[in-house]
Design a protein around this motif. Structure first.
Motif, PDB file in Angstrom:
ATOM      1  N   ASN A 155      29.684  29.527 -25.327  1.00 20.50           N
ATOM      2  CA  ASN A 155      30.877  29.846 -24.545  1.00 20.50           C
ATOM      3  C   ASN A 155      31.655  28.579 -24.224  1.00 20.50           C
ATOM      4  O   ASN A 155      32.869  28.488 -24.462  1.00 20.50           O
ATOM      5  CB  ASN A 155      30.431  30.552 -23.255  1.00 20.50           C
ATOM      6  CG  ASN A 155      31.582  31.144 -22.499  1.00 20.50           C
ATOM      7  OD1 ASN A 155      32.636  30.544 -22.364  1.00 20.50           O
ATOM      8  ND2 ASN A 155      31.373  32.340 -21.976  1.00 20.50           N
ATOM      9  N   GLN A 158      26.309  37.824 -21.755  1.00 18.88           N
ATOM     10  CA  GLN A 158      26.912  36.578 -22.218  1.00 18.88           C
ATOM     11  C   GLN A 158      27.561  36.748 -23.591  1.00 18.88           C
ATOM     12  O   GLN A 158      28.583  36.125 -23.886  1.00 18.88           O
ATOM     13  CB  GLN A 158      25.844  35.479 -22.271  1.00 18.88           C
ATOM     14  CG  GLN A 158      25.286  35.080 -20.916  1.00 18.88           C
ATOM     15  CD  GLN A 158      26.356  34.500 -20.005  1.00 18.88           C
ATOM     16  OE1 GLN A 158      27.322  33.897 -20.473  1.00 18.88           O
ATOM     17  NE2 GLN A 158      26.193  34.680 -18.707  1.00 18.88           N
ATOM     18  N   VAL A 181      25.325  31.135 -23.896  1.00 20.10           N
ATOM     19  CA  VAL A 181      25.908  30.515 -22.698  1.00 20.10           C
ATOM     20  C   VAL A 181      26.543  29.171 -23.055  1.00 20.10           C
ATOM     21  O   VAL A 181      27.651  28.836 -22.613  1.00 20.10           O
ATOM     22  CB  VAL A 181      24.831  30.325 -21.615  1.00 20.10           C
ATOM     23  CG1 VAL A 181      25.431  29.676 -20.374  1.00 20.10           C
ATOM     24  CG2 VAL A 181      24.197  31.660 -21.259  1.00 20.10           C
TER      25      VAL A 181
END
Length: 566
Positions: A418, A468, A415
């Motif tokens: 990203n 994710q 996460v």
């Protein structure tokens, strides 16, 4: 009627269960009466307005508190029971350990203080009615409603920030009614005309209770509704929040402050874009020189030469006087340079605020809390493009950002990764080769490893759209070409990246990843076409790569033939 109003007001003071109905009756009698005299009508509406602005109507809990007592730090488990067949059903039950602390907490909260689901529903309805009543009262008062703005505008804006759809719609109706009553062109104009009132209330709330989310919610709405003309008034509020953020140690407060910083940066970008559009839309005024005027222009020049000759003697006298002055030319030049440096050091107000935000936000990138990291990275993603034209501010920021950014890349939190890659792409777009060597040494190897390993996982998975890891694969394939062009990556590093991306040309990969891989090579053709062509050509004879490889190569040949024909 006045007696009836007094009776209804007494019932409201007693917190009658029919509060909502009482408000409707008062509204119909006061603002809806057609047979009442104007003075009586205004008296009733004024009484209703004074009552509805009472704080007890504006600070009601809009959510039940039962879910808040479910402690997240206790061991939990999910019991799942599936029944397979033509119609499949499932039962999921969440269990949580209970201990003496829960009973103790339940005892300390009296039943009268608890907010049940029914209480929350009643409070939502009452809040909506209060906003509706205030909006109708504003319409009835017209421009004379301006005397209530100081007391009500910040309350209405706080309800506009509500996540409850019904409250949000009622607050919007109330805000529009106030704007029309005061005969203002738009809500933005309403906000800008009363920013001094709002600044006062926000500063008061922040200084009285920094942990309150009310000021943060109001400021977020202000940023959404106002234009760049309100920036000078918002600056004082911004500095108050900035100071409170630097002092705050509580996680919830920091998250709220970071969200405000992010909202501010987004709206600065929006304001900057709108100003650029306004400047570009202004037509340039260019005077065409006609051939008929050419002779007249030369005559004017010849006439000016006579004036220059006459002034030459005057200039010589001025030169001799200049030599006798006590102030030397070198001193003047030094003072001019100092003045230029002072002007250069004075950044535009919004850029200085952006710089202050980045200074505050950087320390949260390295925090352990994931939410802090994500919010801080999103703030930096918004801030870097705003400093594009200020290299003296941009490059030091990039330098300070690099170390904590690399640390986040080394943690395998997908996460956070990203946002890290998104920030890296933004840094590369604006800082260019300034981060080339660092990227090749610290970041690019981990990105290549991730793409290579995750290619095996995406082949085996059937539904990956919500994971994710899949989202990070999409972002990497979509923006890696831009990263390569911005950093001017070449040689072995470029060849390794191109070879790894070919894994996503396999027909076993998800369709979206295949398309992104094809687009990667098509964009790379403009940067390093021969290398991209040879890398894809190696896969063209393999059956599960053949179709996508042929699409890429065909596009290469078409573009090559069209350019040669030109």
């Amino acid at each position: 009627l006045l007696y009836l109003y007094d009776l209804l007001l007494e019932l409201l003071d007693q917190n009658s269960e029919a509060m909502n109905e009482i408000l409707l009756i008062m509204l119909w009698v006061g603002a809806g009466g057609e047979n009442l005299s104007n003075s009586t009508n205004m008296d009733l509406v004024e009484m209703l307005t004074e009552e509805i602005l009472n704080d007890k109507h504006w600070h009601l809990a809009l959510r039940p508190d039962a879910s808040w007592r479910l402690k997240v730090d206790k061991p939990t488990n999910w019991f799942v029971d599936n029944t397979r067949g033509l119609y499949e059903s499932a039962v999921e039950i969440r269990t949580q350990d209970v201990d003496s602390d829960d009973e103790k907490d339940a005892d300390t909260v009296s039943r009268s203080q608890r907010v049940t689901i029914l209480d929350a529903e009643f409070n939502v309805l009452h809040t909506c009615l209060a906003l509706d009543v205030l909006g109708h009262c504003a319409t009835h008062f017209g421009e004379s409603f301006s005397r209530y703005i100081f007391r009500c505008l910040h309350k209405v804006l706080l309800k506009v920030a509500s996540s409850n759809t019904m409250v949000y719609q009622a607050a919007n109706f109330c805000l529009v009614s106030i704007q029309k009553a005061l005969k203002l062109a738009s809500i933005s104009e309403l906000i800008e005309a009363h920013t001094d009132y709002l600044s006062y209330h926000l500063n008061t709330i922040l200084k009285r209770s920094p942990e309150s989310h009310a000021a943060v919610d109001i400021l977020t709405v202000l940023l959404q509704l106002s234009t760049r003309r309100a920036l000078p008034h918002l600056e004082n509020i911004f500095h108050t929040i900035y100071n409170e953020c630097s002092k705050s140690q509580q996680s919830e407060n920091v998250n709220a402050f970071l969200r405000v910083f992010n909202a501010f940066l987004k709206h600065v970008a929006r304001w900057q874009m709108s100003s650029d559009v306004e400047v570009s839309s202004v037509p340039m005024q260019v005077e065409d020189t006609q051939d008929a005027d050419l002779l007249q222009n030369w005559l004017d020049i010849l006439e000016r030469t006579n004036a220059f000759v006459e002034d030459e003697s005057v200039n010589m006298e001025n030169d001799t006087n200049a030599k006798s002055t006590t102030l030397t030319t070198d001193d003047v030049e030094m003072k001019d340079e100092e003045a230029a440096d002072d002007v250069k050091s004075q950044l535009p107000r919004h850029i200085q605020m952006v710089k202050d935000i980045t200074t505050q936000v950087l320390k949260f990138v390295g925090f352990v809390d994931q939410t802090h990291q994500i919010l801080a990275l999103e703030c930096l993603i918004q801030a870097v493009p705003l400093l594009h034209d200020y290299e003296d501010e941009l490059l030091p920021l990039v330098h300070l950002t690099w170390s904590p950014l690399v640390e986040r890349f080394r943690n395998n939190d997908v996460v956070v990764l990203n946002r890290c890659f998104t920030l890296l792409n933004v840094l590369a777009t604006h800082a260019k080769e300034f981060i080339l060597k660092r990227s090749l040494d610290d970041v690019i190897p981990s990105l290549k490893d991730f793409l290579q390993k995750s290619a095996k996982n995406s082949v085996m998975e059937t539904i990956t759209a919500h994971t994710q890891e899949y989202k990070l694969q999409v972002i990497l394939l979509e923006h890696f070409a831009n990263l390569i062009e911005s950093l001017q990556i070449d040689g072995k590093h470029l060849n390794d990246i191109a070879e790894i991306v070919t894994l996503y040309l396999a027909k076993e990969q998800p369709k979206e990843l295949q398309e992104l891989a094809i687009q990667f090579y098509l964009r790379l053709r403009l940067y390093e076409g021969p290398l991209a062509y040879m890398v894809v050509l190696k896969k063209a004879h393999i059956s599960n790569y053949k179709d996508n490889a042929e699409k890429v190569l065909t596009n290469f040949r078409k573009s090559g033939s069209s350019s040669s024909s030109i």
